[in-house]
Design an enzyme around this catalytic site. Structure first.
Site, PDB file in Angstrom:
ATOM      1  N   ASP A  57      -9.046  -0.428  -7.699  1.00  0.00           N
ATOM      2  CA  ASP A  57      -8.255  -0.762  -6.515  1.00  0.00           C
ATOM      3  C   ASP A  57      -7.750  -2.200  -6.519  1.00  0.00           C
ATOM      4  OD1 ASP A  57      -7.065  -0.329  -4.044  1.00  0.00           O
ATOM      5  OD2 ASP A  57      -8.875  -0.751  -2.893  1.00  0.00           O
ATOM      6  N   HIS A  98       0.830  -1.209   0.000  1.00  0.00           N
ATOM      7  CA  HIS A  98       0.000   0.000   0.000  1.00  0.00           C
ATOM      8  C   HIS A  98       0.865   1.259   0.000  1.00  0.00           C
ATOM      9  CE1 HIS A  98      -3.050  -2.978   1.315  1.00  0.00           C
ATOM     10  NE2 HIS A  98      -3.820  -2.239   0.533  1.00  0.00           N
ATOM     11  N   ASN A  99       1.652   1.401  -1.034  1.00  0.00           N
ATOM     12  CA  ASN A  99       2.610   2.504  -1.120  1.00  0.00           C
ATOM     13  C   ASN A  99       2.242   3.439  -2.283  1.00  0.00           C
ATOM     14  OD1 ASN A  99       3.437   1.115  -3.476  1.00  0.00           O
ATOM     15  ND2 ASN A  99       4.665  -0.255  -2.195  1.00  0.00           N
ATOM     16  N   PHE A 100       3.125   4.375  -2.571  1.00  0.00           N
ATOM     17  CA  PHE A 100       2.835   5.351  -3.624  1.00  0.00           C
ATOM     18  C   PHE A 100       2.639   4.682  -4.997  1.00  0.00           C
ATOM     19  CE2 PHE A 100       4.563   8.122  -7.039  1.00  0.00           C
ATOM     20  CZ  PHE A 100       3.532   9.042  -7.052  1.00  0.00           C
ATOM     21  N   LYS A 101       3.389   3.611  -5.243  1.00  0.00           N
ATOM     22  CA  LYS A 101       3.262   2.947  -6.550  1.00  0.00           C
ATOM     23  C   LYS A 101       1.857   2.342  -6.699  1.00  0.00           C
ATOM     24  CE  LYS A 101       8.140   1.678  -6.695  1.00  0.00           C
ATOM     25  NZ  LYS A 101       8.610   2.950  -7.240  1.00  0.00           N
ATOM     26  N   HIS A 102       1.303   1.826  -5.585  1.00  0.00           N
ATOM     27  CA  HIS A 102      -0.058   1.290  -5.640  1.00  0.00           C
ATOM     28  C   HIS A 102      -1.040   2.431  -5.922  1.00  0.00           C
ATOM     29  CE1 HIS A 102      -3.776  -0.740  -4.641  1.00  0.00           C
ATOM     30  NE2 HIS A 102      -4.002   0.106  -3.638  1.00  0.00           N
ATOM     31  N   GLN A 128      -4.677 -16.431  -5.202  1.00  0.00           N
ATOM     32  CA  GLN A 128      -5.303 -15.792  -6.358  1.00  0.00           C
ATOM     33  C   GLN A 128      -6.549 -16.502  -6.862  1.00  0.00           C
ATOM     34  OE1 GLN A 128      -3.997 -13.322  -5.378  1.00  0.00           O
ATOM     35  NE2 GLN A 128      -3.720 -12.294  -7.310  1.00  0.00           N
ATOM     36  N   HIS A 148      -6.592   7.372  -2.099  1.00  0.00           N
ATOM     37  CA  HIS A 148      -7.406   6.375  -1.398  1.00  0.00           C
ATOM     38  C   HIS A 148      -6.678   5.536  -0.346  1.00  0.00           C
ATOM     39  CE1 HIS A 148      -5.645   3.260  -3.887  1.00  0.00           C
ATOM     40  NE2 HIS A 148      -6.229   2.380  -3.095  1.00  0.00           N
TER      41      HIS A 148
HETATM   42  N1  LIG Z   1      -5.463 -12.250  -2.790  1.00  0.00           N
HETATM   43  C1  LIG Z   1      -5.491 -11.055  -3.338  1.00  0.00           C
HETATM   44  N2  LIG Z   1      -6.019 -10.032  -2.676  1.00  0.00           N
HETATM   45  C2  LIG Z   1      -6.024  -8.822  -3.269  1.00  0.00           C
HETATM   46  C3  LIG Z   1      -5.498  -8.600  -4.555  1.00  0.00           C
HETATM   47  N3  LIG Z   1      -5.642  -7.283  -4.867  1.00  0.00           N
HETATM   48  C4  LIG Z   1      -6.235  -6.717  -3.808  1.00  0.00           C
HETATM   49  N4  LIG Z   1      -6.467  -7.637  -2.848  1.00  0.00           N
HETATM   50  C5  LIG Z   1      -7.109  -7.445  -1.547  1.00  0.00           C
HETATM   51  O1  LIG Z   1      -8.176  -6.559  -1.764  1.00  0.00           O
HETATM   52  C6  LIG Z   1      -8.072  -5.547  -0.809  1.00  0.00           C
HETATM   53  C7  LIG Z   1      -8.615  -4.238  -1.236  1.00  0.00           C
HETATM   54  O2  LIG Z   1      -8.502  -3.394  -0.101  1.00  0.00           O
HETATM   55  P1  LIG Z   1      -7.093  -3.226   0.622  1.00  0.00           P
HETATM   56  O3  LIG Z   1      -6.253  -2.348  -0.219  1.00  0.00           O
HETATM   57  O4  LIG Z   1      -7.309  -2.912   2.029  1.00  0.00           O
HETATM   58  O5  LIG Z   1      -6.410  -4.682   0.610  1.00  0.00           O
HETATM   59  C8  LIG Z   1      -6.569  -5.403  -0.565  1.00  0.00           C
HETATM   60  C9  LIG Z   1      -6.154  -6.843  -0.533  1.00  0.00           C
HETATM   61  O6  LIG Z   1      -6.408  -7.401   0.721  1.00  0.00           O
HETATM   62  C10 LIG Z   1      -4.958  -9.711  -5.251  1.00  0.00           C
HETATM   63  O7  LIG Z   1      -4.487  -9.633  -6.390  1.00  0.00           O
HETATM   64  N5  LIG Z   1      -4.978 -10.899  -4.587  1.00  0.00           N
HETATM   65 ZN   LIG Z   2      -5.770   0.434  -2.485  1.00  0.00          ZN
END
Ligand SMILES: Nc1nc2c(ncn2[C@@H]2O[C@@H]3COP(=O)(O)O[C@H]3[C@H]2O)c(=O)[nH]1
Ligand SMILES: [Zn+2]
Length: 505
Positions: A320, A135-139, A371, A175
């Site tokens: 997201d 959950h960093n800037f790249k995300h 996944q 976000h």
């Molecule tokens: N298993 C899995 N979880 C994901 C993936 N992408 C997002 N998530 C989950 O979806 C959530 C969306 O909200 P958050 O960013 O809190 O945390 C994220 C992860 O827990 C992914 O590719 N695989």
């Molecule tokens: Zn996010």
């Protein structure tokens, strides 16, 4: 300053810089300090895992330098695609690309945003993302980029007004502001200050949104400073709604509510004149001022507003969690980052005696198991629902997610096959232990010898199995990926193609 002191200072600065440059190694789990941010709240400046100021300054300087160069058409087009590869770009370049999104959507001109304030705001947002694995800037950049791509793909400017598009992009960028790398369940179970402050109700999302508005309080970062009171209110309501919608605890509620509203809004049905008329009336309201519609037909305006509010919430959710809609070379490193963050959390939870979610536990989860469930039960149901409204999504993001599911299912099958082989080998050794050794092994030494041979044999087999599994993985990644996963990764001809066209610099 005396020379010797100056020398010493230079050495210390140099050492500090070296340390900063290896900070990213913690992403790879090469160094792990579970105490970071734990003795004090993570948002406390001193204990925050944010990159240090010197690094920030360098990013700022490069970003400012790039604002004087022209982003090439090649890059601007690439930026609209779902296959965009973030791993080719560094942070100052990503800041420039975010700036470009505001320019190319005409948000700067239509909303009268001061470009210098936009620069300062973008940089401040960047500074407020933490150095955590996922959950960093790249995300933040990737979610904004997906939102930007979707905006073009489903032609949002013909459906939403400028302020709504601004709200969507800005929500995507903000976000996950100041995300600590530990989710809501952790916040609540560990009774952190955030959970206490927000009474266990979406503590993180409430925090991300509060940080976003805290940044906007300062004039030099306030990109909304020229908004009218009404515009700001609509923007603020929209941001809060969109950012809070990213809490996955609300996933089913939001998706189900959206499903009930879809049948009334079919953008594809040309006969669906009432909707088309409503949309036309709404987008004619370019100025974001009072809506003629709300005067003429208040109930219709309410209905339409409700629909577009829900659409915006669904779109930010799609963006997201959309990593698996990307080419494998882009998506797989993101999965590794996510699992790293999950494992960091579950390790800490074990240490603190808190409940551990199985999907975060390094003992229980694998890439494929993680996944398969996520795609089947979360991603596809969401994407396919939105796909009913916008068929353009089918080839762009739904098909790639189906390919990803096939890819991970194949990976899981290979894993299980290997495990079955291993289990059957172990069983044969168990058999020996139970006295099923060959008849000739009837004295203790012979038995020991036979068991050793069995173990050696087992170890050799295991080694071969391991290699073949690695081989399997590699071939999935490199050879089969083009079959299993969609479109080849579109590499830009030049990584730094921000600078390709410097004609205006
Ligand atoms: N298993 C899995 N979880 C994901 C993936 N992408 C997002 N998530 C989950 O979806 C959530 C969306 O909200 P958050 O960013 O809190 O945390 C994220 C992860 O827990 C992914 O590719 N695989
Ligand atoms: Zn996010």
């Amino acid at each position: 300053m005396p020379d010797s002191l100056y020398d010493l200072k230079t050495k210390v600065d140099h050492f500090k810089e070296k340390l900063e440059n290896v900070a990213h190694l913690s992403w790879l789990g090469l160094s792990k300090d579970l105490s970071i941010g734990m003795s004090q709240p993570f948002w406390h400046k001193k204990s925050s895992p944010r990159k240090m100021e010197a690094h920030h300054r360098r990013v700022y300087e490069r970003f400012m330098k790039f604002t004087k160069v022209h982003v090439s058409d090649e890059v601007r087009l690439e930026l609209r695609k779902q296959s965009f590869d973030n791993w080719q770009w560094d942070d100052p370049e990503m800041l420039i690309l975010l700036r470009q999104m505001y320019i190319d959507l005409n948000l700067i001109s239509k909303l009268n945003i001061d470009i210098n304030v936009l620069h300062e705001w973008l940089y401040e947002v960047y500074r407020n993302y933490n150095v955590v694995p996922f959950h960093n800037f790249k995300h933040c950049f990737m979610v904004a980029q997906m939102m930007y791509g979707l905006t073009w793909l489903i032609d949002l400017p013909s459906k939403l007004d400028t302020l709504e598009i601004f709200t969507l992009l800005t929500s995507a960028i903000c976000h996950d502001l100041d995300h600590p790398g530990y989710n809501n369940a952790y916040q609540i179970n560990a009774k952190t200050e955030l959970a206490l402050r927000y009474n266990d109700i979406s503590p993180l999302e409430n925090h991300h949104c509060a940080v976003a508005f805290d940044i906007l309080k300062k004039d030099k970062w306030n990109i909304t400073k020229d908004f009218t009171r009404d515009q700001f209110k609509r923007f603020r309501d929209g941001m809060i709604r969109c950012i809070l919608a990213t809490d996955m605890a609300k996933h089913n509620e939001i998706l189900n509510s959206f499903k009930t509203i879809i049948p009334h809004f079919d953008f594809n049905d040309k006969e669906h004149k009432s909707v088309l008329m409503m949309v036309l009336m709404k987008v004619s309201d370019i100025s974001n001022e009072a809506r003629p519609l709300s005067v003429a037909m208040p109930w219709l305006d309410c209905l339409l507003t409700e629909f577009f509010n829900q659409l915006m919430m669904i779109l930010i959710k799609v963006a997201d969690i959309s990593n698996e809609a990307r080419p494998i070379a882009v998506a797989e490193p993101w999965l590794e980052c996510l699992l790293q963050e999950f494992f960091n959390q579950s390790d800490l939870e074990k240490l603190e005696g808190l409940p551990v979610a199985p999907f975060m536990d390094r003992e229980k989860v694998s890439k494929s198991s993680s996944q398969i469930g996520f795609i089947k039960f979360v991603l596809l149901p969401l994407f396919e629902t939105v796909g009913k409204l916008f068929p353009q999504l089918e080839g762009a993001i739904i098909e790639p997610v189906r390919d990803a599911l096939a890819y991970y299912t194949e990976m899981q099958r290979a894993l299980e096959e290997e495990k079955a082989k291993k289990d059957s080998l172990s069983e044969s050794v168990e058999g020996d232990k139970n006295g099923l050794l060959p008849a000739k092994a009837n004295n203790i030494e012979d038995k020991e010898q036979a068991i050793k041979q069995s173990i050696n044999h087992l170890e050799e087999k295991e080694q071969t199995n391991k290699q073949s599994f690695l081989g399997n993985n590699l071939s999935l990644t490199h050879n089969n990926s083009s079959n299993l996963r969609h479109g080849s990764l579109c590499k830009l001809t030049s990584k730094n193609s921000i600078e390709i066209d410097k004609s205006t610099s």
